[in-house]
Design a protein around this motif. Structure first.
Motif, PDB file in Angstrom:
ATOM      1  N   LEU A  92       0.841  -1.196   0.000  1.00  0.00           N
ATOM      2  CA  LEU A  92       0.000   0.000   0.000  1.00  0.00           C
ATOM      3  C   LEU A  92       0.878   1.250   0.000  1.00  0.00           C
ATOM      4  CD1 LEU A  92      -2.590  -0.856   2.790  1.00  0.00           C
ATOM      5  CD2 LEU A  92      -3.190  -0.312   0.415  1.00  0.00           C
ATOM      6  N   ALA A  93       0.378   2.327  -0.587  1.00  0.00           N
ATOM      7  CA  ALA A  93       0.979   3.651  -0.420  1.00  0.00           C
ATOM      8  C   ALA A  93      -0.121   4.571   0.099  1.00  0.00           C
ATOM      9  CB  ALA A  93       1.516   4.163  -1.749  1.00  0.00           C
ATOM     10  N   ALA A  94       0.283   5.596   0.868  1.00  0.00           N
ATOM     11  CA  ALA A  94      -0.734   6.451   1.469  1.00  0.00           C
ATOM     12  C   ALA A  94      -0.373   7.921   1.321  1.00  0.00           C
ATOM     13  CB  ALA A  94      -0.907   6.113   2.950  1.00  0.00           C
ATOM     14  N   GLY A  95      -1.329   8.748   0.911  1.00  0.00           N
ATOM     15  CA  GLY A  95      -1.139  10.193   0.854  1.00  0.00           C
ATOM     16  C   GLY A  95      -2.085  10.878   1.825  1.00  0.00           C
ATOM     17  N   PHE A  96      -1.550  11.814   2.604  1.00  0.00           N
ATOM     18  CA  PHE A  96      -2.377  12.506   3.604  1.00  0.00           C
ATOM     19  C   PHE A  96      -2.497  13.976   3.259  1.00  0.00           C
ATOM     20  CE2 PHE A  96      -0.511   8.891   5.631  1.00  0.00           C
ATOM     21  CZ  PHE A  96      -1.470   8.412   6.503  1.00  0.00           C
ATOM     22  N   ILE A  97      -3.698  14.500   3.291  1.00  0.00           N
ATOM     23  CA  ILE A  97      -3.877  15.948   3.228  1.00  0.00           C
ATOM     24  C   ILE A  97      -4.449  16.370   4.571  1.00  0.00           C
ATOM     25  CG2 ILE A  97      -5.119  17.841   2.126  1.00  0.00           C
ATOM     26  CD1 ILE A  97      -4.920  16.239  -0.491  1.00  0.00           C
ATOM     27  N   LEU A  98      -3.675  17.145   5.305  1.00  0.00           N
ATOM     28  CA  LEU A  98      -4.042  17.531   6.670  1.00  0.00           C
ATOM     29  C   LEU A  98      -4.457  18.996   6.694  1.00  0.00           C
ATOM     30  CD1 LEU A  98      -0.916  15.988   8.467  1.00  0.00           C
ATOM     31  CD2 LEU A  98      -3.090  14.870   7.923  1.00  0.00           C
ATOM     32  N   GLU A  99      -5.429  19.294   7.517  1.00  0.00           N
ATOM     33  CA  GLU A  99      -5.876  20.689   7.640  1.00  0.00           C
ATOM     34  C   GLU A  99      -5.178  21.336   8.833  1.00  0.00           C
ATOM     35  OE1 GLU A  99     -10.026  21.130   8.390  1.00  0.00           O
ATOM     36  OE2 GLU A  99     -10.012  23.303   8.069  1.00  0.00           O
ATOM     37  N   GLU A 100      -4.689  22.511   8.596  1.00  0.00           N
ATOM     38  CA  GLU A 100      -4.060  23.304   9.660  1.00  0.00           C
ATOM     39  C   GLU A 100      -4.990  23.336  10.873  1.00  0.00           C
ATOM     40  OE1 GLU A 100      -2.558  27.942  10.199  1.00  0.00           O
ATOM     41  OE2 GLU A 100      -3.908  27.390   8.560  1.00  0.00           O
ATOM     42  N   GLY A 101      -4.455  23.073  12.043  1.00  0.00           N
ATOM     43  CA  GLY A 101      -5.274  23.125  13.250  1.00  0.00           C
ATOM     44  C   GLY A 101      -5.780  21.766  13.708  1.00  0.00           C
ATOM     45  N   TYR A 102      -5.582  20.737  12.907  1.00  0.00           N
ATOM     46  CA  TYR A 102      -6.093  19.423  13.311  1.00  0.00           C
ATOM     47  C   TYR A 102      -5.246  18.874  14.463  1.00  0.00           C
ATOM     48  CZ  TYR A 102      -8.305  14.906  13.109  1.00  0.00           C
ATOM     49  OH  TYR A 102      -9.020  13.792  13.452  1.00  0.00           O
ATOM     50  N   ARG A 132      -1.427  -4.122   9.304  1.00  0.00           N
ATOM     51  CA  ARG A 132      -0.739  -5.269   9.917  1.00  0.00           C
ATOM     52  C   ARG A 132      -1.662  -6.485   9.914  1.00  0.00           C
ATOM     53  NH1 ARG A 132       0.281  -3.093  14.679  1.00  0.00           N
ATOM     54  NH2 ARG A 132       1.819  -1.751  13.690  1.00  0.00           N
ATOM     55  N   ALA A 133      -2.912  -6.268  10.310  1.00  0.00           N
ATOM     56  CA  ALA A 133      -3.851  -7.393  10.346  1.00  0.00           C
ATOM     57  C   ALA A 133      -4.042  -7.987   8.959  1.00  0.00           C
ATOM     58  CB  ALA A 133      -5.197  -6.921  10.899  1.00  0.00           C
ATOM     59  N   ALA A 134      -3.959  -7.136   7.938  1.00  0.00           N
ATOM     60  CA  ALA A 134      -4.146  -7.622   6.574  1.00  0.00           C
ATOM     61  C   ALA A 134      -2.860  -8.221   6.003  1.00  0.00           C
ATOM     62  CB  ALA A 134      -4.622  -6.479   5.688  1.00  0.00           C
ATOM     63  N   GLY A 135      -1.753  -7.974   6.689  1.00  0.00           N
ATOM     64  CA  GLY A 135      -0.473  -8.471   6.194  1.00  0.00           C
ATOM     65  C   GLY A 135       0.028  -7.707   4.987  1.00  0.00           C
ATOM     66  N   VAL A 136      -0.347  -6.440   4.881  1.00  0.00           N
ATOM     67  CA  VAL A 136       0.058  -5.634   3.725  1.00  0.00           C
ATOM     68  C   VAL A 136       0.728  -4.357   4.232  1.00  0.00           C
ATOM     69  CG1 VAL A 136      -0.734  -4.485   1.630  1.00  0.00           C
ATOM     70  CG2 VAL A 136      -1.934  -6.522   2.450  1.00  0.00           C
ATOM     71  N   PRO A 137       2.040  -4.179   4.015  1.00  0.00           N
ATOM     72  CA  PRO A 137       2.708  -2.981   4.540  1.00  0.00           C
ATOM     73  C   PRO A 137       2.436  -1.732   3.711  1.00  0.00           C
ATOM     74  CG  PRO A 137       4.270  -4.317   3.309  1.00  0.00           C
ATOM     75  CD  PRO A 137       2.971  -5.087   3.321  1.00  0.00           C
ATOM     76  N   VAL A 138       2.471  -0.580   4.392  1.00  0.00           N
ATOM     77  CA  VAL A 138       2.437   0.713   3.696  1.00  0.00           C
ATOM     78  C   VAL A 138       3.883   1.051   3.364  1.00  0.00           C
ATOM     79  CG1 VAL A 138       1.852   3.161   3.901  1.00  0.00           C
ATOM     80  CG2 VAL A 138       0.397   1.437   4.981  1.00  0.00           C
ATOM     81  N   VAL A 139       4.213   1.050   2.087  1.00  0.00           N
ATOM     82  CA  VAL A 139       5.626   1.146   1.702  1.00  0.00           C
ATOM     83  C   VAL A 139       6.023   2.528   1.212  1.00  0.00           C
ATOM     84  CG1 VAL A 139       5.759  -1.309   1.169  1.00  0.00           C
ATOM     85  CG2 VAL A 139       5.177   0.321  -0.649  1.00  0.00           C
ATOM     86  N   ALA A 140       5.075   3.422   1.024  1.00  0.00           N
ATOM     87  CA  ALA A 140       5.408   4.781   0.591  1.00  0.00           C
ATOM     88  C   ALA A 140       4.301   5.712   1.047  1.00  0.00           C
ATOM     89  CB  ALA A 140       5.556   4.851  -0.931  1.00  0.00           C
ATOM     90  N   GLY A 141       4.643   6.999   1.213  1.00  0.00           N
ATOM     91  CA  GLY A 141       3.618   7.924   1.671  1.00  0.00           C
ATOM     92  C   GLY A 141       3.984   9.359   1.377  1.00  0.00           C
ATOM     93  N   ASP A 142       3.024  10.222   1.591  1.00  0.00           N
ATOM     94  CA  ASP A 142       3.261  11.644   1.378  1.00  0.00           C
ATOM     95  C   ASP A 142       2.297  12.427   2.257  1.00  0.00           C
ATOM     96  OD1 ASP A 142       4.496  13.870   0.173  1.00  0.00           O
ATOM     97  OD2 ASP A 142       2.740  14.137  -1.112  1.00  0.00           O
ATOM     98  N   THR A 143       2.733  13.609   2.667  1.00  0.00           N
ATOM     99  CA  THR A 143       1.884  14.464   3.503  1.00  0.00           C
ATOM    100  C   THR A 143       1.888  15.889   2.979  1.00  0.00           C
ATOM    101  OG1 THR A 143       2.673  13.205   5.390  1.00  0.00           O
ATOM    102  CG2 THR A 143       1.432  15.164   5.866  1.00  0.00           C
ATOM    103  N   LYS A 144       0.726  16.482   2.962  1.00  0.00           N
ATOM    104  CA  LYS A 144       0.633  17.920   2.668  1.00  0.00           C
ATOM    105  C   LYS A 144      -0.276  18.545   3.723  1.00  0.00           C
ATOM    106  CE  LYS A 144       2.790  18.181  -1.443  1.00  0.00           C
ATOM    107  NZ  LYS A 144       3.454  16.861  -1.336  1.00  0.00           N
ATOM    108  N   VAL A 145      -0.035  19.827   3.985  1.00  0.00           N
ATOM    109  CA  VAL A 145      -0.908  20.543   4.917  1.00  0.00           C
ATOM    110  C   VAL A 145      -1.579  21.688   4.159  1.00  0.00           C
ATOM    111  CG1 VAL A 145      -1.011  21.907   7.037  1.00  0.00           C
ATOM    112  CG2 VAL A 145       0.565  19.971   6.886  1.00  0.00           C
ATOM    113  N   VAL A 146      -2.902  21.816   4.328  1.00  0.00           N
ATOM    114  CA  VAL A 146      -3.611  22.950   3.715  1.00  0.00           C
ATOM    115  C   VAL A 146      -4.099  23.890   4.814  1.00  0.00           C
ATOM    116  CG1 VAL A 146      -4.330  21.672   1.664  1.00  0.00           C
ATOM    117  CG2 VAL A 146      -5.811  21.681   3.687  1.00  0.00           C
TER     118      VAL A 146
END
Lengths: 358, 379
Positions: A113-123, A140-154
């Motif tokens: 899995l890969a995951a991208g996060f968009i976070l709101e200022e103040g959260y 973990r329960a699914a046995g599938v690792p998150v191997v890449a990710g990204d974060t942005k803040v708006v």
């Protein structure tokens, strides 16, 4: 920050304050604060050998099946849900299950899995940590690792707390071909369990409704159930998870793709009494309500009894049911014999589900 | 589900269906109008027509709050939100009703045409009052629509706003009255759009009648010699009411009978009626989509609550806007045409792109036929 995350900095003056801290714009600006967020929050929960490499992307081995490179399935899913925490789950585990299920509906075994996060200022950072931890537990329960990710803040007001996009990669068993265009007249239509649980859990929480029996989202990863089904029935035509738009939308999609109609039996469709009651109260048709841990299977009629037995033998398919048949119909109507013995169309939802006025 | 499953029992329904078939005399036809959109929805949702004999026809009536709103009233609401800067609170289906110039409240909200309107969907008048409390510096207008069912909550909201001194709250009152509409339909002569509707009896509304009681329908029997049976919204209620109507017609009787006696009395909810009378008075006339100007068919806010009347507060003027020429909503609301008789049904006009209001609400005849029954049209 892009791609995989790693130990970019050490020894910040102060650890991230997960009790009172809030997301601010520096957490997305590429500086030390962002590196700290990645290390102390994301890597803490999601860390693994791939993320730990800290590169712009994860280097993954090509999956081999019987000595040959397997075919890959790639799917992506954006998750925006309000409220972020709901009975039975939260956006974290939902974002894992949603994408794993899309990969699984192709018949594939999910691998990464890969995951991208968009976070709101103040959260609140503490809430973000709860979400990411829930995501890590689900992965973990699914046995599938998150191997890449990204974060942005708006900026505040430009997001709704947290948006998460996940992408999943899986490998398809040799020779397996599933698709929405493969349903044929005479085929059986099965569903893996009761419908409407997720949507009603969300809406009840939004409307502050409480019931004697709690309604929980059915959010779950279905690839284990799919594996059990494939082991029994190799001539599956199609699998699909009836998420947004519910059973009605998904069956209409398949009917249109395959150029067929369907005839369902209302009495055969599993529906929990408390969900039915909540739908009455909220003015919803459970056939249009979202599910996050159910699947629809279409198979040759001869395979149906065996497939149904295999589904019922799995914990996530205990209430599986044969709900109808595929029929020839140039109009591609999905029809329903009501519990009353009358007939009606099961149509796509037009717009949003809205409560009655008078 | 207690109190619900009992009224959806398939075996009982088949029994009732057999009784209706047995009661309906083969040599004659029966046309019954279900006034209320809730009944229209239930008939389609449960496929009841399949259980009725061929010589018995259900005619859809105008009892859909969203459907009967004329374009000019939606334009007033859009004007409030778009050019007067008010927060407009409304029940949901209203959002999608087509207004002038291709607009709707939904499009105004999204910013079609330049600026964004602040339009909020509410589930009750309490939600609208809360919006007003939360935004003391903004004008908050509740777009009050609906028949007698939704009127008492609007009356309470206005009284509540007054007692709290909630001076930024007002109501765009578009509440309409069931008996006046029934009278218009029964009186309506042949028009250039088609013959007058020939109905042998009426199914009276469920929720509306809990408020007004069964007495206001007595003129239908006395003056027009048509039977009325008030029915609940569950499918068995409807089947039972249809059987009662067939029996009245066969016997040559014209009476008001009450199938929904578990909730409706002859006098109705007197407390609710009193509240409504405190706050509202009859309008001299009101334009309905499909029925044109109907005298004494709607409510307006009494002078003593003028401060909460958005029409006075913003000096709004109602402007008549003709319906789209191709749209048959008017004739469908009068019961003289069926949705499938409209040339643009299901092609130009669909739930995604409604041309007329009957395609908008799930209680509208066109939306019900499109969503549940259009498989019948191909035969």
């Amino acid at each position: 920050m892009g791609g995989a995350q790693g130990k970019t900095r050490r020894g910040y003056a102060r650890p991230l304050d997960l009790t009172r801290g809030r997301v601010d714009l520096t957490h997305g600006s590429g500086g030390r604060a962002m590196a700290q967020l990645v290390e102390e929050l994301f890597a803490r929960f999601l860390g693994n050998e791939y993320l730990g490499q800290g590169n712009d992307g994860a280097v993954l081995p090509a999956p081999m099946l019987e000595g040959r490179p397997g075919r890959l399935v790639l799917s992506t899913d954006c998750h925006v849900v309000s409220p972020l925490f709901f009975p039975g789950g939260d956006i974290g585990c939902l974002s894992v299950h949603g994408t794993l299920n899309d990969v699984a509906m192709m018949g594939a075994t999910p691998l990464y899995l890969a995951a991208g996060f968009i976070l709101e200022e103040g959260y609140a950072l503490g809430d973000l940590a709860r979400i990411v931890e829930s995501m890590a537990n689900a992965a973990r329960a699914a046995g599938v690792p998150v191997v890449a990710g990204d974060t942005k803040v708006v900026e505040r007001g430009k997001g709704d707390g947290v948006f998460i996009t996940t992408t999943g990669v899986g490998v398809l068993p040799l020779g397996l071909e599933l698709g929405g265009g493969r349903a044929r007249p005479g085929d059986a239509v099965l569903v893996s369990g009761s419908i409407g649980d997720h949507g009603v859990a969300i809406m009840s929480k939004r409307e502050n409704l409480t019931f004697d029996a709690p309604i929980e989202s059915d959010t779950a990863a279905l690839h284990g159930l799919v594996a059990a089904m494939l082991a029994t029935c190799t001539d599956l035509r199609c699998l699909r998870d009836p998420t947004r738009g519910g059973l009605a939308a998904t069956l209409n999609e398949i009917a249109a793709q395959s150029g067929v109609g369907m005839m369902l039996q209302e009495r055969a469709i599993p529906l929990k009494p408390v969900v039915a009651a909540a739908c009455e109260l909220l003015g919803l048709d459970p056939l249009n309500v979202a599910n996050e841990g159910k699947l629809i299977a279409i198979c040759a009629p001869a395979d149906a009894p065996r497939l149904l037995a295999a589904m019922r033998a799995h914990p996530l398919g205990q209430d599986a049911a044969l709900i109808g048949v595929v029929i020839a119909d140039d109009h591609h109507f999905v029809q329903l014999t009501t519990a009353f013995g009358g007939r009606r169309i099961v149509d796509w939802l037009a717009g949003d589900q809205l409560p009655r006025i008078c | 589900m207690k109190y619900i499953d009992e009224f959806r029992d398939g075996d009982l329904a088949r029994n009732l269906a057999q009784n209706i078939v047995a009661a309906a005399e083969p040599g004659r036809t029966y046309s019954f109008m279900e006034f209320c959109g809730g009944h229209t929805h239930a008939i389609s949702r449960y496929g009841l027509v399949d259980l009725l004999p061929r010589n018995l026809r259900m005619v859809h009536g105008p009892g859909c709050p969203v459907c009967v709103l004329p374009i000019g009233r939606i334009d007033m609401a859009i004007d409030l939100a778009l050019t007067r800067g008010a927060i407009l609170c409304t029940y949901a289906d209203t959002l999608r009703v087509p207004a002038s110039g291709g607009m709707s409240l939904m499009k105004a909200r999204a910013g079609t045409g330049g600026s964004c309107a602040d339009v909020r969907m509410v589930y009750s008048t309490r939600d609208a009052l809360q919006v007003a409390r939360d935004h003391p510096r903004r004008e908050v207008v509740f777009f009050a629509i609906g028949f007698e069912t939704t009127t008492p909550p609007t009356a309470l909201a206005i009284q509540q706003a007054q007692s709290e001194g909630l001076s930024n709250f007002s109501v765009l009152c578009c509440h309409v009255l069931t008996p006046a509409a029934i009278r218009t339909i029964l009186q309506s002569p042949e028009t250039e759009q088609g013959p007058a509707v020939a109905i042998d009896g009426l199914i009276g509304p469920a929720h509306v009648s809990t408020v007004i009681g069964s007495r206001p329908y007595e003129f239908v029997a006395a003056e027009f010699h048509k039977p009325v049976v008030i029915a609940g919204f569950e499918p068995l209620d409807l089947m039972q009411a249809i059987l009662m109507l067939v029996r009245q017609v066969n016997a040559g009787r014209a009476e008001v009978e009450n199938e929904f006696s578990r909730a409706v009395s002859r006098e109705g909810n007197l407390k609710a009626q009193a509240r409504v009378a405190e706050v509202f008075e009859l309008r001299r006339e009101f334009e309905w989509r499909g029925l044109a100007l109907v005298p004494h068919s709607a409510l307006q806010i009494r002078a003593q609550y003028a401060a909460f009347d958005a029409e006075r507060r913003f000096q709004l003027e109602y402007r008549f806007v003709p319906d789209n020429k191709a749209c048959e909503c008017g004739a469908i609301l009068r019961g003289v045409k069926r949705p499938q008789d409209c040339a643009i049904f299901g092609s130009v006009c669909s739930p995604e792109n409604p041309v007329g209001s009957c395609m908008v609400s799930s209680e509208g005849a066109c939306a019900a036929h499109y969503g549940y029954g259009r498989y019948q049209d191909r035969h």
